[in-house]
Design a protein around this motif. Structure first.
Motif, PDB file in Angstrom:
ATOM      1  N   ALA A   5     101.976  49.872  21.727  1.00  0.00           N
ATOM      2  CA  ALA A   5     102.532  49.734  23.063  1.00  0.00           C
ATOM      3  C   ALA A   5     102.747  48.256  23.372  1.00  0.00           C
ATOM      4  O   ALA A   5     102.114  47.361  22.800  1.00  0.00           O
ATOM      5  CB  ALA A   5     101.591  50.340  24.092  1.00  0.00           C
ATOM      6  N   TYR A  44     104.556  55.103  29.333  1.00  0.00           N
ATOM      7  CA  TYR A  44     103.261  55.650  29.708  1.00  0.00           C
ATOM      8  C   TYR A  44     103.216  55.774  31.229  1.00  0.00           C
ATOM      9  O   TYR A  44     103.506  54.811  31.950  1.00  0.00           O
ATOM     10  CB  TYR A  44     102.140  54.722  29.220  1.00  0.00           C
ATOM     11  CG  TYR A  44     100.757  55.221  29.531  1.00  0.00           C
ATOM     12  CD1 TYR A  44     100.255  56.371  28.922  1.00  0.00           C
ATOM     13  CD2 TYR A  44      99.948  54.552  30.448  1.00  0.00           C
ATOM     14  CE1 TYR A  44      98.987  56.837  29.209  1.00  0.00           C
ATOM     15  CE2 TYR A  44      98.673  55.016  30.741  1.00  0.00           C
ATOM     16  CZ  TYR A  44      98.196  56.168  30.122  1.00  0.00           C
ATOM     17  OH  TYR A  44      96.938  56.631  30.416  1.00  0.00           O
ATOM     18  N   LEU A  75      95.835  51.037  27.935  1.00  0.00           N
ATOM     19  CA  LEU A  75      97.181  51.264  28.492  1.00  0.00           C
ATOM     20  C   LEU A  75      97.167  51.243  30.006  1.00  0.00           C
ATOM     21  O   LEU A  75      96.177  51.621  30.645  1.00  0.00           O
ATOM     22  CB  LEU A  75      97.711  52.618  28.011  1.00  0.00           C
ATOM     23  CG  LEU A  75      98.020  52.749  26.519  1.00  0.00           C
ATOM     24  CD1 LEU A  75      98.412  54.182  26.188  1.00  0.00           C
ATOM     25  CD2 LEU A  75      99.129  51.773  26.099  1.00  0.00           C
ATOM     26  N   GLN A  76      98.261  50.808  30.587  1.00  0.00           N
ATOM     27  CA  GLN A  76      98.481  50.845  32.028  1.00  0.00           C
ATOM     28  C   GLN A  76      99.813  51.567  32.300  1.00  0.00           C
ATOM     29  O   GLN A  76     100.737  51.491  31.481  1.00  0.00           O
ATOM     30  CB  GLN A  76      98.538  49.426  32.616  1.00  0.00           C
ATOM     31  CG  GLN A  76      97.240  48.655  32.542  1.00  0.00           C
ATOM     32  CD  GLN A  76      97.370  47.265  33.150  1.00  0.00           C
ATOM     33  OE1 GLN A  76      98.422  46.908  33.698  1.00  0.00           O
ATOM     34  NE2 GLN A  76      96.302  46.479  33.078  1.00  0.00           N
ATOM     35  N   ARG A 112     103.602  45.592  26.895  1.00  0.00           N
ATOM     36  CA  ARG A 112     103.574  45.508  28.365  1.00  0.00           C
ATOM     37  C   ARG A 112     104.624  44.496  28.783  1.00  0.00           C
ATOM     38  O   ARG A 112     104.587  43.339  28.364  1.00  0.00           O
ATOM     39  CB  ARG A 112     102.179  45.117  28.838  1.00  0.00           C
ATOM     40  CG  ARG A 112     101.993  45.105  30.348  1.00  0.00           C
ATOM     41  CD  ARG A 112     100.519  45.026  30.706  1.00  0.00           C
ATOM     42  NE  ARG A 112      99.825  46.216  30.176  1.00  0.00           N
ATOM     43  CZ  ARG A 112      98.504  46.227  29.923  1.00  0.00           C
ATOM     44  NH1 ARG A 112      97.771  45.139  30.114  1.00  0.00           N
ATOM     45  NH2 ARG A 112      97.936  47.330  29.472  1.00  0.00           N
ATOM     46  N   ASP A 168     103.622  50.816  30.800  1.00  0.00           N
ATOM     47  CA  ASP A 168     103.701  50.237  29.452  1.00  0.00           C
ATOM     48  C   ASP A 168     104.707  51.030  28.612  1.00  0.00           C
ATOM     49  O   ASP A 168     104.884  52.247  28.791  1.00  0.00           O
ATOM     50  CB  ASP A 168     102.334  50.262  28.774  1.00  0.00           C
ATOM     51  CG  ASP A 168     101.367  49.239  29.369  1.00  0.00           C
ATOM     52  OD1 ASP A 168     101.837  48.348  30.116  1.00  0.00           O
ATOM     53  OD2 ASP A 168     100.155  49.355  29.093  1.00  0.00           O
ATOM     54  N   GLN A 225     102.092  42.849  23.098  1.00  0.00           N
ATOM     55  CA  GLN A 225     101.465  43.987  22.435  1.00  0.00           C
ATOM     56  C   GLN A 225     100.105  44.276  23.091  1.00  0.00           C
ATOM     57  O   GLN A 225      99.323  43.368  23.364  1.00  0.00           O
ATOM     58  CB  GLN A 225     101.240  43.682  20.945  1.00  0.00           C
ATOM     59  CG  GLN A 225     102.515  43.472  20.142  1.00  0.00           C
ATOM     60  CD  GLN A 225     103.301  44.762  19.935  1.00  0.00           C
ATOM     61  OE1 GLN A 225     102.722  45.846  19.808  1.00  0.00           O
ATOM     62  NE2 GLN A 225     104.620  44.646  19.905  1.00  0.00           N
ATOM     63  N   VAL A 226      99.852  45.572  23.386  1.00  0.00           N
ATOM     64  CA  VAL A 226      98.581  45.978  23.993  1.00  0.00           C
ATOM     65  C   VAL A 226      97.983  47.113  23.194  1.00  0.00           C
ATOM     66  O   VAL A 226      98.688  47.853  22.505  1.00  0.00           O
ATOM     67  CB  VAL A 226      98.776  46.413  25.465  1.00  0.00           C
ATOM     68  CG1 VAL A 226      99.247  45.229  26.318  1.00  0.00           C
ATOM     69  CG2 VAL A 226      99.748  47.567  25.561  1.00  0.00           C
TER      70      VAL A 226
END
Length: 283
Positions: A279, A250, A230-231, A281, A234, A224-225
């Motif tokens: 989001a 994303y 965000l990257q 990752r 994701d 979980q991010v």
């Protein structure tokens, strides 16, 4: 004098010759008349009338005759009815055969029309996707030449976000962007129609990462991010972690790609279009 002179004679007296001749003539005439009549043919006999008594028809025989006539009439009616029924059946069979042939013809025509419409829709979709890609490429190429400070800043941010995606993440982004314009179909897994989780699963499978099939499981498939960290690459989700009802990817620059719904299909939109809940990752 003879001793017999006074005795009367018993002989008949000799008749006179003329009388004898007359009688002979009459007799001859009579015989001649008889001969002529015989030669002329037999006499016509009077017609004989004979009365024949006909047998009287009894009441039992009359009833039997009537019954036989009624039975014969019934047989004739039955034969006529059967003939009518056979003719009606033949007509109905002919009509059914004709209707079936017409239905088959219409079904084939409908099938051909649907195939033609599908081919036309696919051609239009491919053209739309090509145009969208051209527009995106042109927009990306021209963004560096914009004089506006705000536009330059935005372009720079987007460029830096895209340039930060390397390796598997870059491949995932390329995959989802290539599907923009495809149709949304519930349960769709490609290659030309998708649902949200089907698109995300296929994108990560292209880089060798196997994700669960449904949104709920994908929302907990990685770490979980925060939405502020965000990257590109994701997985975004809408709803709670483990109970998400929608997912997307994303792609950087504050934008995501997702199979939204049947009205929009696969689109690339800013996060403000439909803010996600969280989001994860994976890469």
């Amino acid at each position: 004098m003879s001793h017999t002179a006074h005795i009367p004679s018993h002989r008949k007296p000799r008749r006179n010759a003329p009388k004898t001749a007359l009688r002979a003539g009459v007799a001859g005439g009579v015989l001649s008349t008889i001969a002529v009549a015989a030669a002329a043919g037999p006499a016509q006999a009077e017609p004989v009338t004979q009365t024949i008594e006909m047998p009287t028809i009894t009441s039992g025989l009359s009833t039997a005759v009537a019954a036989s006539a009624e039975a014969t009439q019934q047989v004739a009616q039955d034969l006529q009815t059967q003939a009518q029924e056979d003719a009606a059946a033949a007509t109905a069979a002919k009509a059914a055969k004709k209707a079936k042939a017409e239905a088959v013809r219409k079904a084939e025509a409908k099938k051909k029309a649907e195939a033609a419409a599908k081919a036309k829709a696919e051609a239009a979709l491919r053209a739309s996707r090509a145009e969208a890609r051209t527009t995106l490429s042109a927009s990306s190429g021209s963004s560096t030449n914009v004089a506006s400070t705000t536009s330059a800043s935005s372009s720079s941010s987007s460029s830096s976000s895209s340039s930060s995606a390397t390796g598997s993440a870059a491949s995932v982004l390329a995959f989802v962007k290539a599907q923009v314009g495809d149709a949304y179909v519930s349960g769709g897994t490609g290659p030309n129609s998708w649902d949200c989780s089907g698109l995300v699963q296929a994108a990560f499978r292209s880089v060798g990462v196997d994700l669960p099939r449904v949104s709920q499981a994908q929302s907990t498939a990685g770490t979980q991010v925060s939405l502020s960290n965000l990257q590109p690459g994701d997985i975004l989700y809408w709803g709670g972690a483990g109970s998400a009802y929608h997912v997307g990817v994303y792609v950087g620059g504050g934008q995501f790609v997702g199979a939204q719904n049947s009205s929009t299909g696969v689109v690339q939109r800013p996060l403000s279009y439909d803010p996600p809940s969280g989001a994860v990752r994976v890469l």
